[in-house]
Every structure is written in C-alpha cells, then in structure tokens.
Enzyme design. Structure first.
Site, short mmCIF file in Angstrom:
data_model
loop_
_atom_site.label_atom_id
_atom_site.label_comp_id
_atom_site.label_asym_id
_atom_site.label_seq_id
_atom_site.Cartn_x
_atom_site.Cartn_y
_atom_site.Cartn_z
N LYS A 169 -12.03 -13.48 -3.62
CA LYS A 169 -12.55 -13.76 -2.27
C LYS A 169 -12.80 -12.46 -1.52
O LYS A 169 -12.17 -11.42 -1.83
CB LYS A 169 -11.59 -14.65 -1.46
CG LYS A 169 -10.20 -14.05 -1.17
CD LYS A 169 -10.11 -13.18 0.07
CE LYS A 169 -8.72 -12.60 0.25
NZ LYS A 169 -8.62 -11.35 0.94
N ASP A 224 -2.83 -17.51 0.76
CA ASP A 224 -4.23 -17.48 0.31
C ASP A 224 -4.53 -18.52 -0.77
O ASP A 224 -5.70 -18.75 -1.10
CB ASP A 224 -4.56 -16.10 -0.31
CG ASP A 224 -4.84 -15.04 0.75
OD1 ASP A 224 -4.92 -15.41 1.94
OD2 ASP A 224 -4.96 -13.86 0.38
P1 ATP Z 1 -4.56 -10.46 -1.31
O1 ATP Z 1 -6.03 -10.22 -1.16
O2 ATP Z 1 -4.17 -11.92 -1.39
O3 ATP Z 1 -3.69 -9.64 -0.40
P2 ATP Z 1 -4.54 -8.65 -3.49
O4 ATP Z 1 -5.89 -8.80 -4.13
O5 ATP Z 1 -4.42 -7.51 -2.53
O6 ATP Z 1 -4.16 -9.99 -2.79
P3 ATP Z 1 -3.29 -9.09 -6.01
O7 ATP Z 1 -4.35 -8.65 -6.96
O8 ATP Z 1 -3.03 -10.54 -5.90
O9 ATP Z 1 -3.47 -8.45 -4.58
O10 ATP Z 1 -1.96 -8.32 -6.49
C1 ATP Z 1 -0.87 -8.07 -5.66
C2 ATP Z 1 0.37 -7.86 -6.53
O11 ATP Z 1 0.72 -9.09 -7.14
C3 ATP Z 1 0.17 -6.86 -7.64
O12 ATP Z 1 1.02 -5.78 -7.41
C4 ATP Z 1 0.55 -7.57 -8.94
O13 ATP Z 1 1.49 -6.88 -9.70
C5 ATP Z 1 1.14 -8.90 -8.49
N1 ATP Z 1 0.61 -10.04 -9.28
C6 ATP Z 1 1.31 -11.11 -9.68
N2 ATP Z 1 0.53 -11.97 -10.36
C7 ATP Z 1 -0.70 -11.44 -10.40
C8 ATP Z 1 -1.92 -11.89 -10.98
N3 ATP Z 1 -2.01 -13.03 -11.66
N4 ATP Z 1 -3.00 -11.11 -10.78
C9 ATP Z 1 -2.91 -9.97 -10.06
N5 ATP Z 1 -1.77 -9.50 -9.53
C10 ATP Z 1 -0.66 -10.23 -9.69
#
Ligand code: ATP
Length: 288
Positions: free
Chosen positions: A12, A137
């Site tokens: 997203k 989210d």
């Molecule tokens: P948001 O936009 O919801 O804040 P994000 O894109 O910044 O999320 P994610 O990619 O979801 O962040 O990753 C955040 C943390 O979650 C990472 O440090 C990772 O180790 C952990 N994590 C746990 N499960 C997953 C997964 N399936 N994919 C990615 N990261 C994951």
C-alpha cells in the site's frame, strides 16, 4: 494429499497522511488515504496435518513466530480449525520496513488463504476483525478498495471511485523505526497538512494532476529532518517528470505519481542506477 493456494499480497501507499490526535495508549489518531499498488508478495499456503511453518525468500524477514504471517495463521486456525495446520512460503518482493505494509499484507493474505483452503466460510468483515488483532494496517490489506482510514488506521471508508494511477516507488537503504517517527512527531514542525476535501474533489473527478498536488504526509516533518535523502529522492522524482512525490507511511519509501508511462519508465531507469529498490507500478485493484 496436500492442497495449496497462492495469494497475491499487494503493498500500500498512503496518498495522504495526517495526524489528528493521540490516544491515551500512546497511539496516534490518523486520517489517511490508503491505496493498493501492484507491488506484490506471493504467499503460498499449503495444508499440513498440524502446526504452522513459515519461510520466505528474504533474509530480512523472520522465518518464525515473529513473522506476521504466523499469528495470522495461529489466530484463524485456533478459532475455526480442528487441529489442522499450514506451511506458508512468502516470495518477498515488497521492500521490508519500508512504509509499504509488507508484513501486514502477508498476514492478510494468510487469513484469506486459510479461509479459502479450509473452507471456513468467513466473511471479509470477520477476516478484518481477526486481522485487526495483528495490526492496524491489516484490515485495509483485506479491503479491496482505496479507503480513507481513521482511528489507528482501522476505521475504513471506501472512496467513491477507483482511480488508476502510475507510480515510481523508491526505497532508499535507510533504517527508519515507525515507533520512533510517531514518538518524535511534533505538530509545530509540520509545514504542510493534507487538504482532504480538495484531494477527494480531485479523486472523484479522476483529476490526476489535482490528486498529485494533494498528496501530503505530515510524517515527512520527522523523517526528512533525520534523513535528508528522502527530500533528495522527492526532488529527483519531480525533476524526472513526476507530477508530485511524497513519502509513504513513516518511510523511508518515496513515491512519485506520473501521468505518462514513457516518462515514468525513463525516471525509473535513471533512479535504478542509483537505488537498488526502484519499482514502476500502477494501482492494484482486483477490478482492473
Ligand atoms: P507499515 O507500512 O505497516 O509501517 P512497513 O512496510 O514499514 O510496515 P514491514 O515490511 O511490515 O514494515 O516490516 C516491519 C518489520 O516487521 C520488519 O522489521 C520485519 O522484520 C518484520 N516482519 C514480520 N513479518 C514480516 C513479513 N511477513 N514481511 C515483512 N516484514 C515482516
């Protein structure tokens, strides 16, 4: 015999992001337009006699209970299963910790996939209710519309129309802690707030220029101060022909909106020489 299902899990972007207040538990009250993009993880879920196994193609993502796919599987199997298990494999294409909801969308895909694989017959609303226990989210990731999200991000109102947009997304090699960004957010430091009414007028008229002018994220006030690189990428996207560019979520990903496919391709090619993670993507909607 084992059966399996493959679910596409879209990232997203936040087209607008505003903070309206703070809850007693420390969480911020958001107002944000969330939009699915065609940058997809591929989540394969296979039936197993018992237990939950999670693996992925990325060394940056945990292969254990810390993967958001795990609690998603655990919650739905415990509540609706009779002892059966799953093996999950995530082909990770969405950059990790990027502000693109990569973990949340994988969790959402696991809920959708297990519901289908084992014929639990749960409605989308029910899956969203379970998803909320994993993260704010996750309900949006189960929602097949562009939405105005309020509360902690879970109170969703669909926008009236769907507009297909063209994006170049750049994820710089920066580590940003979402918790830290929210903790350090200071209203007094915000230079520009989203004008949600103007955004919606442009959106409802399919006015891509008007939409682009109105993409604003108040969290840039924190992330850009710490990481000037984010402002540099915005500038580069604008100079390379974006109608406008903004950071997604708490960053560090930045996306530009483009009106022209050729210009977007050229911009992506130029930026790819400097950044490892550059994606030319469009809106993702199962209706397209
Ligand atoms: P948001 O936009 O919801 O804040 P994000 O894109 O910044 O999320 P994610 O990619 O979801 O962040 O990753 C955040 C943390 O979650 C990472 O440090 C990772 O180790 C952990 N994590 C746990 N499960 C997953 C997964 N399936 N994919 C990615 N990261 C994951």
């Amino acid at each position: 015999m084992n059966r399996k299902i493959i679910i596409a899990a879209p990232a997203k972007v936040n087209l607008t992001l505003d903070i309206k207040g703070k809850y007693p538990d420390g969480y911020h009250e958001l107002e944000t337009v969330m939009h699915h993009i065609d940058l997809l993880d591929q989540v394969t879920i296979e039936t197993a006699p018992s237990g939950i196994e999670v693996a992925s193609s990325s060394s940056l993502v945990p292969d254990n209970q810390d993967n958001l796919a795990y609690p998603a599987a655990e919650l739905i199997l415990k509540a609706y299963g009779s002892g059966e298990g799953v093996k999950i494999y995530i082909e990770k294409n969405i950059p990790v910790a990027a502000g693109l909801a990569g973990g949340s969308t994988d969790a959402a895909a696991v809920l959708t996939g297990i519901n289908q694989l084992y014929n639990y017959g749960l409605t989308q609303e029910k899956l969203m209710e379970i998803g909320l226990k994993i993260g704010a989210d996750v309900p949006f990731c189960l929602y097949h519309r562009t939405a105005l999200a309020r509360g902690k991000g879970e109170l969703l109102t669909p926008l009236e129309k769907e507009v297909k947009l063209l994006f170049v997304v750049v994820k710089p090699e920066l580590q940003i802690s979402t918790a830290e960004v929210y903790r350090e957010f200071d209203l007094a430091q915000v230079e520009k707030f989203p004008d949600i009414s103007s955004f919606l007028v442009a959106w409802n008229h399919y006015n891509i220029k008007g939409i682009a002018i109105n993409i604003v994220n108040v969290l840039e006030s924190v992330s850009i101060k710490k990481h000037g690189e984010i402002a540099t990428i915005k500038d580069k996207l604008n100079k390379l022909g974006a109608l406008n560019a903004v950071m997604s979520g708490s960053g560090p990903s930045v996306f530009g909106i483009f009106a022209d496919q050729k210009i977007a391709e050229q911009a992506a090619a130029v930026l790819s020489q400097e950044y490892r993670e550059v994606f030319l993507v469009s809106s993702y909607n199962s209706a397209y």
